[in-house]
Design a protein around this motif. Structure first.
Motif, PDB file in Angstrom:
ATOM      1  N   ALA A 115     -46.371  -4.034 -14.370  1.00 56.59           N
ATOM      2  CA  ALA A 115     -46.937  -3.184 -13.333  1.00 56.59           C
ATOM      3  C   ALA A 115     -46.005  -2.009 -13.082  1.00 56.59           C
ATOM      4  O   ALA A 115     -44.853  -2.199 -12.664  1.00 56.59           O
ATOM      5  N   CYS A 119     -49.003   1.244  -8.338  1.00 62.70           N
ATOM      6  CA  CYS A 119     -49.729   0.360  -7.422  1.00 62.70           C
ATOM      7  C   CYS A 119     -51.088  -0.036  -7.982  1.00 62.70           C
ATOM      8  O   CYS A 119     -51.590  -1.127  -7.705  1.00 62.70           O
ATOM      9  N   ASP A 152     -51.659  -0.511 -11.193  1.00 62.22           N
ATOM     10  CA  ASP A 152     -51.367  -1.601 -12.134  1.00 62.22           C
ATOM     11  C   ASP A 152     -51.191  -2.913 -11.385  1.00 62.22           C
ATOM     12  O   ASP A 152     -51.683  -3.965 -11.819  1.00 62.22           O
ATOM     13  N   SER A 153     -50.473  -2.871 -10.276  1.00 64.65           N
ATOM     14  CA  SER A 153     -50.260  -4.087  -9.491  1.00 64.65           C
ATOM     15  C   SER A 153     -51.582  -4.650  -8.985  1.00 64.65           C
ATOM     16  O   SER A 153     -51.790  -5.870  -8.997  1.00 64.65           O
ATOM     17  N   LYS A 181     -52.167  -8.228 -10.403  1.00 64.25           N
ATOM     18  CA  LYS A 181     -51.834  -9.269  -9.436  1.00 64.25           C
ATOM     19  C   LYS A 181     -52.967  -9.629  -8.489  1.00 64.25           C
ATOM     20  O   LYS A 181     -52.950 -10.713  -7.893  1.00 64.25           O
TER      21      LYS A 181
END
Length: 571
Positions: free
Chosen positions: A79, A82, A84-85, A89
């Motif tokens: 990540a 943000c 990507d996170s 996630k």
């Protein structure tokens, strides 16, 4: 440049008749000599080896088989942002969460967005042309206030606020040869005059005066018609020169009338009347309705004022136009030859045609958009099943945007049609990217639905979200514009982006996770096998290259087994 077993590869030796080509699920080989020793140092894709006895000679091109895994987990992405996170996630684990072997969130999203899409399709089908004139400015804008003031605060002529129509006799059409629609101000066309037109005969004159009388009293039951008549009930609503000319002619040539005079006298007096001043018809009206060109009468026209107000909504104006066309058809049906070519022309009809054309262009654009989008999806994904699911998602996106316009109280006017055509392309973008990544996962030896979903999610969802944020941001400034077209376009842009995100990462990815193709199901080669197209192509190839189809099939079957054995050896 490597070795096979203990024997070096001799590049100078000739290829001993070995042919390997891409097949449906494995590599087909016509002749093949297998070396029992392990194959090292040679790439599997685009492999060329030449050897004698204990060596292998082959040419391999793989298209449908996945690349062998190198041990790298393609779903492991770090990540960086943000977005990507969120994708790694939050979005992916939540979508992959199961309860009794069902991906609960995917089921809820698929069913919920499916229901919402169906409702939007029903709402979008109810869109039509506006029943009120278009407003290009807000209610408090100075241009809108000035227009209302001119309309309501000042006295106008009795016919000034109504639609004026010209109904000529003697013109059969417009010659537009050489007209270029991309240069509309040049060579707009020339009128085509009827060679049979002649106002001198008595039946022609009677047809003309009867048409004047019919126009004055023709009924109209449409809501836009005032007092139940097509033509405004005013003394100056119909300009019909012929009765005035007949009275003027008799006063000058009594006891002769326009019915029993000679043809030359009739036209000479008519041209004199056209250039003279009389009480009932003005000089400008005569010159507009009596069409002498180079000393010859080419046309004669009746002008009348409809009971239809100017700037009336397109749908209502179109209804009144149909009533007018019905009246003119009745006039032409009973008219003699040369007088049966009347038609009604008005500037208001140009506006009606424009709005109807824009709406039709909007639907034509949608009709063209979906086949083209489907072909592009096929080229990008090379998978029929993924393409079908994607085009269904795109259809729901467009329907949701149109349904939103219906719920906002909009109609398909000029502004809405132009803006709608512009934003159609936004509905295709995100779905194509996600579908392509789902298919691309197979080439990386990722087979199951969940793994392919995860690969597409972690690699493409952040990119899709970033594109949506920037495009949505571009729509925000349009909300603050004065001309109403731009806030409407901003609303459609923002709505399209919002629905595209919802249906791409919500609906489309959910149905891929639940019902997406596994392995090479749906690919071009798989479809060719199932439909028998590959068998037909192999048969044609065998005939063209010599030999029978059966023998070619036997060789292919043997080759597949040999290549599968070779592929299973360590490399």
């Amino acid at each position: 440049g490597g070795t096979v077993g203990s024997s070096p590869v001799n590049k100078s030796q000739s290829v001993s008749g070995v042919l390997v080509r891409a097949g449906s699920s494995a590599i087909e080989m016509k002749t093949y000599q297998h070396a029992s020793s392990a194959y090292n140092g040679v790439k599997k894709n685009n492999l060329v080896q030449t050897a004698q006895n204990n060596t292998v000679t082959a040419t391999v091109i793989e298209r449908d088989s996945p690349r062998k895994s190198s041990g790298v987990d393609h779903n492991e992405v770090k990540a960086v942002t943000c977005l990507d996170s969120f994708a790694i996630k939050a979005y992916t684990p939540t979508m992959l969460h199961t309860y009794k072997k069902w991906h609960i969130l995917a089921v809820v999203l698929a069913l919920g967005l499916l229901a919402y899409g169906i409702v939007s399709v029903i709402s979008a089908s109810q869109l039509g042309t506006p029943d009120e004139p278009p407003d290009w400015f807000p209610d408090d804008h100075m241009f809108k206030l000035a227009q209302e003031s001119m309309l309501n605060d000042y006295y106008m002529g009795n016919t000034g606020e109504y639609v004026k129509v010209g109904m000529p006799f003697g013109i059969t059409g417009i010659d537009r040869s050489g007209f270029n629609k991309f240069e509309p101000r040049e060579n707009r066309g020339r009128p085509v005059f009827s060679s049979a037109f002649d106002l001198y005969p008595q039946d022609a004159q009677e047809t003309f005066t009867d048409a004047c009388a019919k126009a004055r009293s023709y009924p109209c039951d449409k809501s836009a018609c005032a007092d139940g008549f097509l033509v405004l009930q005013s003394s100056d609503a119909v300009i019909c020169f012929l009765p005035d000319f007949q009275a003027w002619f008799y006063a000058r040539n009594a006891p002769s009338t326009t019915f029993n005079t000679s043809r030359d006298t009739f036209y000479t007096e008519l041209e004199t009347y056209r250039n003279s001043t009389t009480a009932n018809v003005t000089l400008a009206q005569k010159q507009a309705t009596i069409g002498f060109i180079d000393g010859t009468l080419k046309y004669a026209s009746i002008e009348f004022v409809l009971s239809l107000r100017r700037h009336t909504a397109t749908v209502k104006a179109a209804e009144v136009r149909k009533v007018m066309d019905s009246m003119i058809d009745e006039i032409n049906d009973g008219a003699p030859n040369g007088m049966n070519n009347a038609f009604g022309a008005a500037w208001e009809w140009v506006w009606v045609e424009l709005q109807e054309g824009m709406v039709q262009g909007f639907f034509d654009g949608i009709i063209i958009c979906f086949p083209v989008a489907f072909l592009i999806l096929l080229l990008v994904t090379q998978n029929f099943i993924v393409s079908i699911k994607a085009i269904i998602s795109i259809g729901f996106i467009v329907s949701c945007v149109l349904g939103m316009a219906k719920w906002l109280g909009w109609s398909l006017g000029i502004a809405e049609s132009i803006a709608g055509l512009i934003v159609i392309g936004f509905s295709v973008d995100y779905v194509i990217h996600l579908g392509h990544m789902y298919v691309e996962a197979f080439t990386l030896n990722i087979h199951t639905r969940a793994d392919r979903f995860k690969y597409a999610a972690v690699h493409m969802v952040p990119t899709v979200l970033a594109g949506a944020i920037t495009t949505f941001g571009a729509a925000v400034p349009l909300f603050f514009c004065q001309v109403t077209f731009f806030p409407k376009m901003g609303t459609l842009m923002a709505g399209t982006i919002s629905f595209s995100i919802c249906y791409s990462i919500g609906f489309f990815m959910s149905i891929l996770l639940l019902f997406g193709p596994v392995g090479r199901v749906g690919d071009f080669s798989w479809v060719a096998e199932k439909t028998g197209l590959k068998r037909c192509c192999d048969k044609c190839t065998a005939r063209c290259c010599g030999g029978s189809y059966e023998s070619a099939g036997q060789k292919s079957s043997t080759s597949i087994k040999n290549v599968e054995a070779f592929s299973s050896s360590p490399a």
